[in-house]
Design an enzyme around this catalytic site. Sequence first.
Site, PDB file in Angstrom:
ATOM      1  CD  GLU A  74     -20.073  -4.665  32.787  1.00 18.48           C
ATOM      2  OE1 GLU A  74     -20.755  -3.664  32.516  1.00 18.48           O
ATOM      3  OE2 GLU A  74     -19.014  -4.617  33.434  1.00 18.48           O
ATOM      4  CD  GLU A  99     -16.273  -3.580  24.978  1.00 19.08           C
ATOM      5  OE1 GLU A  99     -16.490  -3.574  23.750  1.00 19.08           O
ATOM      6  OE2 GLU A  99     -17.114  -3.227  25.835  1.00 19.08           O
ATOM      7  CG  ASN A 126     -19.989 -12.318  18.858  1.00 16.66           C
ATOM      8  OD1 ASN A 126     -20.696 -11.392  19.259  1.00 16.66           O
ATOM      9  ND2 ASN A 126     -20.455 -13.287  18.079  1.00 16.66           N
ATOM     10  CG  ASP A 149     -24.784   0.021  19.571  1.00 11.74           C
ATOM     11  OD1 ASP A 149     -25.843   0.632  19.311  1.00 11.74           O
ATOM     12  OD2 ASP A 149     -23.716   0.231  18.960  1.00 11.74           O
ATOM     13  CE  LYS A 153     -29.011   6.477  11.868  1.00  8.74           C
ATOM     14  NZ  LYS A 153     -27.997   6.811  10.834  1.00  8.74           N
ATOM     15  CG  ASP A 185     -29.831   5.193  27.618  1.00 10.10           C
ATOM     16  OD1 ASP A 185     -29.633   4.198  26.888  1.00 10.10           O
ATOM     17  OD2 ASP A 185     -29.175   6.247  27.503  1.00 10.10           O
TER      18      ASP A 185
END
Length: 246
Positions: A74, A99, A126, A149, A153, A185
């Site tokens: 994951e 993570e 990473n 993430d 923008k 989402d």
Amino acid sequence: MPDTAGASPRFRDKPVSFVRRSGRMSDGQERAWEDLSATFVLAVERDAAATSIRPGTEIDPVAEFGRRAPLVVEIGSGQGHAIVHAASSLPGTDFIAVEVFRAGLARTMLDADRAGVRNLRLVEANAPEVLQHLLPEASVDEIWIFFPDPWHKKKHTKRRLVAPEFPRVAARALRDGGVLRLATDWEDYALQMRDVMAEAGEFAPDFDGDWAERFDGRIMTAFERKGIAKGRDIRDLAYRRAARDA
């Protein structure tokens, strides 16, 4: 150990898909890191950055887990809710959580230890470098990327993880027939993911229609509920790794 830097991508020629937070961990998280990291955290050799992986330093998953079993990775495991639940529900499968935020990894270790989970390892790094340098080729059965993430923008979208160069890296780590699972989402990121994967010759869609059904192996987290509460559609995608050329 040979330095393969000249032949291997370093993943520092473009912005990474995260910005590390500098906030300190709580006392409980500090204790978890001190007490549990030897059990759960993979020791890795670094390259140029604190979250990098030195090329040529692959691990042996069979040696790390002490057995040969299906392996799920994951990416962006956050607080670890999804992967701890999965690891506790599927003791015959091994899991690696990737993570960059140490506080999230500490929380993951605490929850895993309380649940008696031992088929889980964590790596603070990473993600593309984990797939390219840490994991052996064709060693992974599934890669999960849930709610990365979105960098919503316009000036930041270049930081998105699922970009044109990513499928090649994921394909290297996945075995033939392995599955890449995605969920977001953010509609425009979902569309970008689908466009990127449509151009990836190493993968074929593992769903019919526009979107995949919700992956039933993903528990409903507070993060997903928050997106639903804001009226966002949750988009799932799944792609199967094509057979390598003989």
